[in-house]
Design a protein around this motif. Structure first.
Motif, PDB file in Angstrom:
ATOM      1  N   PHE A 112     -12.975 -10.343 -11.403  1.00 32.87           N
ATOM      2  CA  PHE A 112     -12.253 -10.539 -10.147  1.00 32.87           C
ATOM      3  C   PHE A 112     -13.185 -10.654  -8.948  1.00 32.87           C
ATOM      4  O   PHE A 112     -14.176  -9.940  -8.828  1.00 32.87           O
ATOM      5  CB  PHE A 112     -11.261  -9.400  -9.915  1.00 32.87           C
ATOM      6  N   ALA A 113     -12.794 -11.583  -8.063  1.00 35.57           N
ATOM      7  CA  ALA A 113     -13.522 -11.750  -6.802  1.00 35.57           C
ATOM      8  C   ALA A 113     -13.106 -10.644  -5.850  1.00 35.57           C
ATOM      9  O   ALA A 113     -12.231  -9.833  -6.134  1.00 35.57           O
ATOM     10  CB  ALA A 113     -13.204 -13.122  -6.204  1.00 35.57           C
ATOM     11  N   ASP A 114     -13.762 -10.621  -4.685  1.00 34.44           N
ATOM     12  CA  ASP A 114     -13.343  -9.679  -3.654  1.00 34.44           C
ATOM     13  C   ASP A 114     -11.892  -9.942  -3.270  1.00 34.44           C
ATOM     14  O   ASP A 114     -11.418 -11.084  -3.280  1.00 34.44           O
ATOM     15  CB  ASP A 114     -14.241  -9.813  -2.415  1.00 34.44           C
ATOM     16  N   HIS A 115     -11.235  -8.891  -2.922  1.00 34.50           N
ATOM     17  CA  HIS A 115      -9.822  -8.976  -2.555  1.00 34.50           C
ATOM     18  C   HIS A 115      -9.642  -9.587  -1.167  1.00 34.50           C
ATOM     19  O   HIS A 115     -10.552  -9.565  -0.329  1.00 34.50           O
ATOM     20  CB  HIS A 115      -9.212  -7.576  -2.562  1.00 34.50           C
ATOM     21  N   LYS A 116      -8.445 -10.138  -0.943  1.00 34.95           N
ATOM     22  CA  LYS A 116      -8.023 -10.569   0.388  1.00 34.95           C
ATOM     23  C   LYS A 116      -6.753  -9.831   0.747  1.00 34.95           C
ATOM     24  O   LYS A 116      -5.853  -9.681  -0.089  1.00 34.95           O
ATOM     25  CB  LYS A 116      -7.789 -12.080   0.418  1.00 34.95           C
ATOM     26  N   ALA A 117      -6.688  -9.350   1.994  1.00 31.32           N
ATOM     27  CA  ALA A 117      -5.577  -8.508   2.430  1.00 31.32           C
ATOM     28  C   ALA A 117      -4.598  -9.300   3.282  1.00 31.32           C
ATOM     29  O   ALA A 117      -4.994 -10.156   4.084  1.00 31.32           O
ATOM     30  CB  ALA A 117      -6.101  -7.309   3.211  1.00 31.32           C
ATOM     31  N   TYR A 118      -3.303  -8.976   3.132  1.00 33.07           N
ATOM     32  CA  TYR A 118      -2.233  -9.619   3.900  1.00 33.07           C
ATOM     33  C   TYR A 118      -1.276  -8.547   4.413  1.00 33.07           C
ATOM     34  O   TYR A 118      -0.786  -7.715   3.642  1.00 33.07           O
ATOM     35  CB  TYR A 118      -1.482 -10.624   3.027  1.00 33.07           C
ATOM     36  N   ASP A 119      -1.069  -8.567   5.720  1.00 36.47           N
ATOM     37  CA  ASP A 119      -0.200  -7.588   6.371  1.00 36.47           C
ATOM     38  C   ASP A 119       1.264  -7.918   6.080  1.00 36.47           C
ATOM     39  O   ASP A 119       1.714  -9.037   6.311  1.00 36.47           O
ATOM     40  CB  ASP A 119      -0.459  -7.612   7.876  1.00 36.47           C
ATOM     41  N   ALA A 120       2.009  -6.929   5.579  1.00 40.16           N
ATOM     42  CA  ALA A 120       3.437  -7.124   5.316  1.00 40.16           C
ATOM     43  C   ALA A 120       4.273  -6.027   5.967  1.00 40.16           C
ATOM     44  O   ALA A 120       5.365  -5.717   5.507  1.00 40.16           O
ATOM     45  CB  ALA A 120       3.695  -7.156   3.820  1.00 40.16           C
ATOM     46  N   GLY A 121       3.757  -5.444   7.060  1.00 42.52           N
ATOM     47  CA  GLY A 121       4.503  -4.407   7.759  1.00 42.52           C
ATOM     48  C   GLY A 121       4.193  -3.024   7.226  1.00 42.52           C
ATOM     49  O   GLY A 121       3.487  -2.857   6.219  1.00 42.52           O
ATOM     50  N   GLN A 122       4.730  -2.013   7.890  1.00 42.92           N
ATOM     51  CA  GLN A 122       4.438  -0.637   7.525  1.00 42.92           C
ATOM     52  C   GLN A 122       5.314  -0.173   6.356  1.00 42.92           C
ATOM     53  O   GLN A 122       6.467  -0.563   6.236  1.00 42.92           O
ATOM     54  CB  GLN A 122       4.646   0.284   8.723  1.00 42.92           C
ATOM     55  N   ALA A 123       4.716   0.686   5.530  1.00 43.96           N
ATOM     56  CA  ALA A 123       5.417   1.301   4.407  1.00 43.96           C
ATOM     57  C   ALA A 123       6.027   0.250   3.482  1.00 43.96           C
ATOM     58  O   ALA A 123       7.234   0.209   3.255  1.00 43.96           O
ATOM     59  CB  ALA A 123       6.486   2.266   4.905  1.00 43.96           C
ATOM     60  N   ILE A 124       5.152  -0.602   2.922  1.00 43.79           N
ATOM     61  CA  ILE A 124       5.610  -1.619   1.973  1.00 43.79           C
ATOM     62  C   ILE A 124       6.168  -0.919   0.733  1.00 43.79           C
ATOM     63  O   ILE A 124       5.588   0.036   0.226  1.00 43.79           O
ATOM     64  CB  ILE A 124       4.453  -2.555   1.576  1.00 43.79           C
ATOM     65  N   GLN A 125       7.295  -1.409   0.253  1.00 43.45           N
ATOM     66  CA  GLN A 125       7.985  -0.785  -0.865  1.00 43.45           C
ATOM     67  C   GLN A 125       7.839  -1.536  -2.182  1.00 43.45           C
ATOM     68  O   GLN A 125       7.807  -0.943  -3.247  1.00 43.45           O
ATOM     69  CB  GLN A 125       9.479  -0.655  -0.538  1.00 43.45           C
ATOM     70  N   SER A 126       7.778  -2.867  -2.117  1.00 39.83           N
ATOM     71  CA  SER A 126       7.794  -3.639  -3.358  1.00 39.83           C
ATOM     72  C   SER A 126       7.277  -5.055  -3.107  1.00 39.83           C
ATOM     73  O   SER A 126       7.326  -5.561  -1.972  1.00 39.83           O
ATOM     74  CB  SER A 126       9.207  -3.698  -3.938  1.00 39.83           C
ATOM     75  N   ILE A 127       6.796  -5.692  -4.180  1.00 40.38           N
ATOM     76  CA  ILE A 127       6.331  -7.079  -4.117  1.00 40.38           C
ATOM     77  C   ILE A 127       6.798  -7.823  -5.363  1.00 40.38           C
ATOM     78  O   ILE A 127       7.056  -7.221  -6.406  1.00 40.38           O
ATOM     79  CB  ILE A 127       4.792  -7.180  -3.989  1.00 40.38           C
ATOM     80  N   THR A 128       6.871  -9.143  -5.246  1.00 37.46           N
ATOM     81  CA  THR A 128       7.161 -10.000  -6.387  1.00 37.46           C
ATOM     82  C   THR A 128       6.612 -11.388  -6.088  1.00 37.46           C
ATOM     83  O   THR A 128       6.175 -11.658  -4.962  1.00 37.46           O
ATOM     84  CB  THR A 128       8.673 -10.051  -6.683  1.00 37.46           C
TER      85      THR A 128
END
Length: 402
Positions: A253-269
């Protein structure tokens, strides 16, 4: 006489006025009636296009008691009859329960299997490449992954366990080294990293390779985000979504990239929401904001739209509810005890949420063709509090009777 003549004329005028008012009243009534008819037709057409939750998307749920403390559900054809069976993991009892599908979306209780303490997440896949569906169970308290191999005789055996560290909280499966066998990845909350276990054949896995993150990860999913046919990772922390692209080779894996999705993220898909051939991502946070990120085609994401869900969307799923070959979104909302359904308009944007009451707090969700009708968009939802396994069969476009 002049007076009588005026009276006659006044009477005629009153009669004409009365006739005119009556005529106008009749036409007004007719116009109102026509307007109501057109309005009803419009509402019916509108409802048919967007779906009504109570009688167009899901029939009333079938419920099974699986035990207080159930935290995970996975699906797969465990007995080889061509129908999707279900397995649930109970955090308190440390038991895996199997439910056998009778092909109509009704389930009968099967065997129970003891695993190390605290099963928190579970995935179903052919781990040993023998053609049968196996289970990988993440055990939080024991800091282990337990492998349950399918014997091919409608039963499982706890074959092996692998130590993890750092309080693992989620698990996903993907072929990370491109050797044709599925590997395992865990999100480790306390140590703030990810662990990769490469499949060595026969359902046995090598020692963990670790990849650090700036924040503690709480949820993890696998997918090909840059279109190179290699399994990448997306991990969720409280405040960011991290994407790790697979380089192949020993580095992985390469270095990660971060994406802001607001505070207290609960779930992703993830799903191809705008039909451009690239895997997009959706993330929901504690403020009931559901953010959709479009993929630029190279694995880089761009935040595009925000939608509202119910309270505390604890789990997200991608399914095609209205059978238009476009991925729709479902959020299982823990605090409001319901699910939110958002229909894809076909361009990657979504309709406002529609709610379906669950009457209990959802803890995990699985999607698949549970009644073997070819639609592939049914739901199985478990609740830690009530111990229910709720089966929601998709009836979109079908006539359902109360």
């Amino acid at each position: 006489m002049p007076g009588e003549k005026h009276k006659t004329q006044d009477s005629r005028h009153k009669t004409q006025d009365l006739r005119l008012r009556t005529w106008m009243g009749l036409w007004a009534d007719r116009l109102i009636g026509l307007f109501c008819i057109f309005l009803c037709i419009f509402l019916i057409i509108s409802d048919a296009s967007s779906g009504s939750l109570t009688d167009k998307m899901f029939k009333d749920s079938i419920r099974y008691y699986v035990g207080n403390g159930t935290r995970a559900v996975a699906g797969g054809d465990l007995n080889g009859d061509g129908h999707i069976d279900l397995a649930t993991a109970n955090l308190k009892s440390s038991l895996i329960s199997v439910f056998i599908n009778n092909s109509k979306g009704n389930f009968s209780g099967g065997s129970k299997y003891a695993v190390p303490n605290g099963p928190l997440a579970m995935q179903a896949a052919d781990l040993d490449k023998d053609g049968d569906v196996d289970l990988a169970v993440l055990c939080f308290s024991a800091s282990q992954i337990s492998i349950l191999l399918n014997t091919g005789t409608s039963s499982l055996t706890v074959a092996s366990s692998y130590n993890t560290t750092g309080s693992p909280v989620d698990l996903c499966i993907g072929d990370f080294n491109d050797d044709g066998s599925v590997d395992l990845a865990t999100a480790n909350a306390n140590s703030g990293d990810l662990s990769i276990f490469l499949n060595e054949g026969g359902g046995k896995f090598g020692p963990a390779q670790r990849f650090d993150l700036p924040e503690k990860p709480y949820h993890l999913l696998c997918g090909d985000f840059n279109g190179d046919a290699k399994a990448d990772l997306a991990a969720m922390s409280s405040n960011n979504v991290y994407v790790l692209l697979n380089l192949g080779g020993k580095t992985l894996f390469a270095d990660h990239k971060a994406y802001d999705a607001g505070q207290a993220i609960q779930s992703i898909t993830a799903g191809d929401f705008n039909s451009d051939g690239s895997l997009d991502l959706a993330a929901a946070n504690a403020n009931s904001d559901l953010w959709v990120f479009f993929n630029n085609g190279n694995g880089e994401l761009q935040k595009k739209e925000s939608y509202k869900t119910g309270e505390l969307p604890h789990a997200l799923a991608v399914i095609d509810i209205n059978q238009d070959s476009k991925p729709d979104l479902v959020a299982a909302n823990r605090k409001s005890k319901d699910i939110s359904v958002l229909i894809n308009r076909g361009d990657g944007t979504f309709s406002d949420e529609r709610r379906y009451d669950l009457r209990t707090e959802p803890s995990a969700m699985y999607t698949g063709d549970l009644n073997s009708d070819g639609r592939g968009s049914d739901l199985a939802i478990v609740s830690t509090i009530s111990g229910d396994l709720a089966i929601l069969l998709n009836t979109y476009g079908k006539v359902s009777k109360p």
